[in-house]
Scaffold this motif. Structure first.
Motif, PDB file in Angstrom:
ATOM      1  N   ARG A 126      14.112  11.030 -37.084  1.00 15.69           N
ATOM      2  CA  ARG A 126      13.235  11.657 -36.091  1.00 15.69           C
ATOM      3  C   ARG A 126      12.068  12.305 -36.821  1.00 15.69           C
ATOM      4  NH1 ARG A 126      16.886  15.521 -32.544  1.00 15.69           N
ATOM      5  NH2 ARG A 126      15.114  15.369 -31.087  1.00 15.69           N
ATOM      6  N   PHE A 127      10.867  12.090 -36.298  1.00 18.08           N
ATOM      7  CA  PHE A 127       9.651  12.605 -36.921  1.00 18.08           C
ATOM      8  C   PHE A 127       8.789  13.271 -35.851  1.00 18.08           C
ATOM      9  CE2 PHE A 127      11.186   8.885 -39.121  1.00 18.08           C
ATOM     10  CZ  PHE A 127      11.137   9.234 -40.464  1.00 18.08           C
ATOM     11  N   GLN A 178      -2.317   4.760 -43.716  1.00 19.06           N
ATOM     12  CA  GLN A 178      -3.757   4.769 -43.527  1.00 19.06           C
ATOM     13  C   GLN A 178      -4.215   3.429 -42.965  1.00 19.06           C
ATOM     14  OE1 GLN A 178      -5.529   5.335 -47.353  1.00 19.06           O
ATOM     15  NE2 GLN A 178      -4.452   3.632 -48.310  1.00 19.06           N
ATOM     16  N   SER A 179      -5.453   3.405 -42.451  1.00 21.73           N
ATOM     17  CA  SER A 179      -5.982   2.210 -41.814  1.00 21.73           C
ATOM     18  C   SER A 179      -6.130   1.081 -42.841  1.00 21.73           C
ATOM     19  CB  SER A 179      -7.345   2.514 -41.191  1.00 21.73           C
ATOM     20  OG  SER A 179      -7.926   1.348 -40.667  1.00 21.73           O
ATOM     21  N   GLY A 180      -5.577  -0.082 -42.513  1.00 22.19           N
ATOM     22  CA  GLY A 180      -5.669  -1.235 -43.399  1.00 22.19           C
ATOM     23  C   GLY A 180      -4.892  -1.091 -44.680  1.00 22.19           C
ATOM     24  N   GLY A 181      -3.957  -0.162 -44.742  1.00 22.80           N
ATOM     25  CA  GLY A 181      -3.185   0.065 -45.959  1.00 22.80           C
ATOM     26  C   GLY A 181      -2.100  -0.977 -46.171  1.00 22.80           C
ATOM     27  N   SER A 182      -1.394  -0.820 -47.273  1.00 25.68           N
ATOM     28  CA  SER A 182      -0.304  -1.737 -47.585  1.00 25.68           C
ATOM     29  C   SER A 182       0.918  -1.400 -46.741  1.00 25.68           C
ATOM     30  CB  SER A 182       0.040  -1.634 -49.076  1.00 25.68           C
ATOM     31  OG  SER A 182       0.377  -0.289 -49.404  1.00 25.68           O
ATOM     32  N   GLN A 183       1.903  -2.283 -46.788  1.00 20.36           N
ATOM     33  CA  GLN A 183       3.103  -2.094 -45.984  1.00 20.36           C
ATOM     34  C   GLN A 183       3.906  -0.902 -46.474  1.00 20.36           C
ATOM     35  OE1 GLN A 183       5.431  -5.663 -45.687  1.00 20.36           O
ATOM     36  NE2 GLN A 183       3.778  -6.867 -44.780  1.00 20.36           N
ATOM     37  N   LEU A 184       4.482  -0.189 -45.514  1.00 20.38           N
ATOM     38  CA  LEU A 184       5.299   0.983 -45.807  1.00 20.38           C
ATOM     39  C   LEU A 184       6.651   0.839 -45.131  1.00 20.38           C
ATOM     40  CD1 LEU A 184       2.631   3.765 -45.127  1.00 20.38           C
ATOM     41  CD2 LEU A 184       3.324   2.905 -47.369  1.00 20.38           C
ATOM     42  N   GLU A 185       7.609   1.573 -45.633  1.00 20.98           N
ATOM     43  CA  GLU A 185       8.939   1.593 -45.036  1.00 20.98           C
ATOM     44  C   GLU A 185       9.111   2.901 -44.288  1.00 20.98           C
ATOM     45  OE1 GLU A 185      12.824  -0.032 -44.257  1.00 20.98           O
ATOM     46  OE2 GLU A 185      11.063  -0.930 -45.200  1.00 20.98           O
ATOM     47  N   LEU A 186       9.238   2.810 -42.953  1.00 18.60           N
ATOM     48  CA  LEU A 186       9.505   4.001 -42.146  1.00 18.60           C
ATOM     49  C   LEU A 186      11.010   4.113 -41.976  1.00 18.60           C
ATOM     50  CD1 LEU A 186       8.306   6.306 -40.367  1.00 18.60           C
ATOM     51  CD2 LEU A 186       8.527   4.734 -38.428  1.00 18.60           C
ATOM     52  N   MET A 195      16.560   0.381 -27.115  1.00 24.45           N
ATOM     53  CA  MET A 195      15.232   0.290 -27.734  1.00 24.45           C
ATOM     54  C   MET A 195      15.274   0.924 -29.110  1.00 24.45           C
ATOM     55  SD  MET A 195      11.601   1.594 -26.167  1.00 24.45           S
ATOM     56  CE  MET A 195      10.064   1.198 -26.997  1.00 24.45           C
ATOM     57  N   SER A 196      14.609   0.307 -30.108  1.00 26.40           N
ATOM     58  CA  SER A 196      14.694   0.787 -31.480  1.00 26.40           C
ATOM     59  C   SER A 196      13.869   2.044 -31.718  1.00 26.40           C
ATOM     60  CB  SER A 196      14.242  -0.315 -32.443  1.00 26.40           C
ATOM     61  OG  SER A 196      12.904  -0.690 -32.156  1.00 26.40           O
ATOM     62  N   THR A 256      13.543   6.790 -34.347  1.00 24.42           N
ATOM     63  CA  THR A 256      13.858   5.396 -34.690  1.00 24.42           C
ATOM     64  C   THR A 256      15.328   5.295 -35.050  1.00 24.42           C
ATOM     65  OG1 THR A 256      13.276   5.718 -37.017  1.00 24.42           O
ATOM     66  CG2 THR A 256      11.525   5.008 -35.526  1.00 24.42           C
ATOM     67  N   ASP A 257      15.960   4.206 -34.612  1.00 22.31           N
ATOM     68  CA  ASP A 257      17.391   4.040 -34.915  1.00 22.31           C
ATOM     69  C   ASP A 257      17.636   3.058 -36.055  1.00 22.31           C
ATOM     70  OD1 ASP A 257      16.765   1.664 -33.705  1.00 22.31           O
ATOM     71  OD2 ASP A 257      18.036   1.952 -31.941  1.00 22.31           O
ATOM     72  N   ARG A 258      16.524   2.562 -36.653  1.00 26.84           N
ATOM     73  CA  ARG A 258      16.665   1.692 -37.823  1.00 26.84           C
ATOM     74  C   ARG A 258      15.343   1.710 -38.585  1.00 26.84           C
ATOM     75  NH1 ARG A 258      16.971  -3.223 -33.923  1.00 26.84           N
ATOM     76  NH2 ARG A 258      14.785  -3.834 -33.701  1.00 26.84           N
ATOM     77  N   PRO A 259      15.358   1.373 -39.866  1.00 24.72           N
ATOM     78  CA  PRO A 259      14.120   1.363 -40.649  1.00 24.72           C
ATOM     79  C   PRO A 259      13.123   0.338 -40.097  1.00 24.72           C
ATOM     80  CG  PRO A 259      16.033   1.322 -42.082  1.00 24.72           C
ATOM     81  CD  PRO A 259      16.538   1.077 -40.706  1.00 24.72           C
ATOM     82  N   LYS A 260      11.819   0.643 -40.290  1.00 21.83           N
ATOM     83  CA  LYS A 260      10.754  -0.246 -39.815  1.00 21.83           C
ATOM     84  C   LYS A 260       9.778  -0.504 -40.958  1.00 21.83           C
ATOM     85  CE  LYS A 260      10.453   0.951 -34.896  1.00 21.83           C
ATOM     86  NZ  LYS A 260      10.306  -0.388 -34.310  1.00 21.83           N
TER      87      LYS A 260
END
Length: 477
Positions: free
Chosen positions: A101-102, A89-97, A1-2, A31-35
């Motif tokens: 570990r967070f 934030q709610s309804g925000g633009s796309q982000l790179e996670l 699982m990612s 996470t084991d890969r960017p999202k």
């Protein structure tokens, strides 16, 4: 699982809170890969729902003939809900996670009237923490962790809980009338109180005067959990009631034309407290049942005596010294003593609502070790126990027992908000804490049969049931 999430509650590895407390902790996301995501938010909520199906008959639209159909009854009620965005934030633009570990903190206040956690066959009252990864293109990733909430139910708040249960019932059988005998079977039963807490012994005194020609095979004492589910999905409110046996005691037989006394007890297992609200979608109540079991062939059925029983979370003052009806004596000279702080054990019931396998934990008092249990948790023997759970599921035994102090009732504890740093990647975090195994509850599956037979030439006494029994020919337990 990612991705995976591990939840941890601050200073509370069992995840047990009472209504009105502050719940806080952390959610560790790995996470084991960017999202590519829009946001991450944590929800803390409590809700109740019921659902069941019934077969109903309705007249046909064309010919009026009755036709059978399946009807589903449901109800949903949200008690509280809070959302907090911890990334984006709610309804925000796309982000790179990024990969890593967070740790995200969460905190919320449980409403003071939030109902007790419950998991049953046709409904549930559920409290949970949910971390949601809001993804712009794919399905959201949702991770959940349940926790237990207990609405305090102090038995001392109602005077009737301290009143004993007492009744005399009799039953005649047509089998005896065939041979010209019409004498009944008489049961005289009483208990010390009307309200008890899990872990407490229900001491009872039972006299069965079997004047009939029917043999009593066994005297049984059972504790039943009654649950009423309410649904409002149709124009008319629907109710469904279930009855489950959660504790059992076998006392023994009483042959015909004989009389016997039983001084026994039944231990209350870890179970849901009685419901206080009148309009809750799920109501829990209890019945204490005494049964004189007879052969069906003899006609008339069993002799049964039912009592409504209240199960609370805080025991009655002085009930730790209960030895049975009319024998309550405070050995320390004070009736204000409590049995100490409770431990928290999983619900004895195996029922579950659909796919919910979470078993709530309820306060369980270790009567008989009151001073030791209280001292181990820092609670003097003369004070009211706190419902806030301790990290130790099984309290250690102290080297010495403190002297009982005066009766003081402190307020229920509050959980001060914890100062938690902002979310940031971390390298090494401790694993999610595991709960130590809870001590085994009093067995209810294996029973010790206690009973005796009295010589057949013995004649029943003419005195009323409950009067002092003669010394010869009478057995007692």
């Amino acid at each position: 699982m990612s991705s995976k999430v591990t939840f941890a509650f601050d200073n509370n590895p069992l995840g047990v809170y009472h209504a009105g407390q502050v719940i806080s902790g952390t959610a560790e996301l790995t996470t084991d890969r960017p999202k590519t995501i829009r946001s991450i938010f944590i929800t803390i909520n409590g809700y109740g729902e019921t659902r069941w199906q019934e077969s109903v008959e309705k007249p046909g639209a064309d010919d009026g003939k009755p036709t059978k159909s399946i009807e589903t009854h449901t109800s949903t009620e949200i008690y509280y809900s809070s959302d907090k965005y911890v990334y984006g934030q709610s309804g925000g633009s796309q982000l790179e996670l990024p990969k890593g570990r967070f740790v995200f903190p969460f905190q919320a206040t449980i409403p003071p009237n939030a109902p007790t956690s419950f998991n049953g066959s046709h409904g549930q009252i559920k409290h949970e923490v949910t971390l949601t990864i809001d993804r712009s293109v794919r399905y959201n990733n949702i991770f959940k962790q349940c926790f237990t909430v207990i609405l305090p139910h102090d038995l001392n708040s109602k005077r009737e809980n301290a009143q004993p249960l007492k009744r005399i019932e009799e039953k005649s059988f047509w089998w005896g009338s065939i041979f010209g005998a019409h004498k009944p079977m008489v049961m005289d039963v009483c208990t010390s109180y009307s309200g008890y807490v899990p872990g407490q012994k229900i001491h009872f005194h039972l006299v069965l005067d079997n004047q009939s020609d029917v043999q009593c095979q066994d005297v049984k004492v059972r504790l039943f959990k009654n649950v009423t589910y309410r649904a409002t999905s149709t124009a008319q409110e629907q109710l469904k009631t279930t009855e489950t046996r959660i504790a059992d005691k076998h006392c023994g037989e009483v042959v015909k034309h004989n009389k016997a006394q039983f001084h026994e007890f039944l231990v209350v297992p870890a179970t849901t407290p009685s419901t206080l609200g009148e309009r809750d979608p799920i109501r829990v109540s209890y019945t204490l049942r005494f049964i004189a079991k007879t052969f069906r062939l003899h006609g008339g059925g069993d002799l049964i005596v039912d009592f409504p029983l209240t199960i609370g979370t805080v025991p009655l003052l002085g009930s730790a010294e209960d030895k049975g009806p009319g024998q309550t004596v405070a050995s320390n000279g004070s009736v204000n003593s409590y049995p100490g702080a409770p431990i928290f054990q999983e619900d004895v019931s195996d029922e579950q609502f659909e796919s919910n396998t979470f078993k709530p934990r309820y306060p369980f008092y270790t009567f008989g070790q009151s001073a030791a249990n209280g001292a181990a948790n820092g609670v003097p023997a003369g004070t009211q126990p706190s419902l806030y759970p301790k990290a130790e599921d099984t309290p250690p035994q102290p080297k010495s027992t403190p002297a009982p102090g005066p009766h003081k009732i402190p307020p229920y504890p509050t959980n001060p908000p914890a100062s938690v740093p902002a979310a940031a990647p971390v390298a090494n975090l401790p694993p999610y804490p595991t709960n130590s195994p809870a001590p085994a509850a009093a067995p209810v599956g294996n029973f010790e049969v206690l009973g005796f037979s009295i010589p057949p030439d013995y004649q029943p006494t003419p005195s009323a049931p409950g009067a002092a029994a003669p010394s010869a020919g009478i057995g007692w337990k």
